[in-house]
Design a protein around this motif. Structure first.
Motif, PDB file in Angstrom:
ATOM      1  N   GLU A 164       0.927  -1.170   0.048  1.00 36.28           N
ATOM      2  CA  GLU A 164      -0.136   0.169  -0.288  1.00 36.28           C
ATOM      3  C   GLU A 164       0.550   1.069   0.134  1.00 36.28           C
ATOM      4  O   GLU A 164       1.908   1.034   0.525  1.00 36.28           O
ATOM      5  CB  GLU A 164      -0.930  -0.224   1.417  1.00 36.28           C
ATOM      6  N   SER A 198       1.593   3.694   2.145  1.00 36.06           N
ATOM      7  CA  SER A 198       2.255   3.892   3.136  1.00 36.06           C
ATOM      8  C   SER A 198       3.098   3.402   3.515  1.00 36.06           C
ATOM      9  O   SER A 198       4.659   4.069   4.311  1.00 36.06           O
ATOM     10  CB  SER A 198       1.061   4.186   4.649  1.00 36.06           C
ATOM     11  N   GLU A 199       3.499   2.211   2.718  1.00 33.68           N
ATOM     12  CA  GLU A 199       4.953   1.622   3.005  1.00 33.68           C
ATOM     13  C   GLU A 199       5.744   1.913   1.393  1.00 33.68           C
ATOM     14  O   GLU A 199       6.609   1.412   1.318  1.00 33.68           O
ATOM     15  CB  GLU A 199       4.172  -0.603   2.501  1.00 33.68           C
ATOM     16  N   ASP A 253       6.732   7.442  -1.791  1.00 31.48           N
ATOM     17  CA  ASP A 253       5.503   8.570  -2.397  1.00 31.48           C
ATOM     18  C   ASP A 253       5.990   9.388  -3.161  1.00 31.48           C
ATOM     19  O   ASP A 253       6.016  10.608  -2.955  1.00 31.48           O
ATOM     20  CB  ASP A 253       3.632   9.289  -1.437  1.00 31.48           C
TER      21      ASP A 253
END
Length: 147
Positions: free
Chosen positions: A53, A55-56, A59
């Protein structure tokens, strides 16, 4: 991360090519106003499992917005080398999975006879941690020297 078994670390690169921004950079008086800069970056990431995802992940949209916001807000930096270091410090501080990075900061209008000139800075997380420790020690020494 939802992975239950810890295997070998997973590594990947996030590549950013010609991020455009405006900032105040340079030693000359005419460089005290905002001018265009371009940024290339290769951000080497490492974690215990493949991200599942955002958050891992590192970004890249958040990374680019962070750099542009910093460049827009900063009042002025004389040296391209210092500004590149400031940008990498932000990246290592914000993104825990960032293991090492190469960031190139170009000033397209700095030399008329060149398409662009710039500085390429390479740091590992270890370099970042050492730099933070050095800066903290220098600040402590300054406060101890103050009456």
């Amino acid at each position: 991360m939802k992975h239950s078994e810890a295997g070998p670390p997973v590594e990947w690169d996030v590549v950013i090519d010609q991020l455009r921004a405006q900032t105040r950079i340079g030693i000359h008086n005419h460089e005290r106003v905002a001018q265009p800069v371009l940024i290339d970056a290769v951000l080497h990431c490492r974690s215990q499992a493949l991200p599942e995802e955002i958050s891992e992940c590192l970004d890249y949209d958040a990374f680019c917005r962070m750099l542009c916001a910093y460049l827009d807000a900063q009042t002025h930096t004389d040296l391209v080398e210092q500004l590149a270091a400031d940008l990498l410090a932000l990246a290592f501080d914000r993104f825990a999975m960032l293991d090492d990075a190469t960031l190139t900061l170009y000033k397209p209008h700095a030399v008329r006879s060149a398409a662009q000139v710039g500085v390429r800075l390479r740091w590992s997380r270890h370099d970042f941690v050492r730099r933070c420790a050095h800066l903290a020690a220098a600040r402590l020494a300054e406060t101890m020297d103050s009456p």
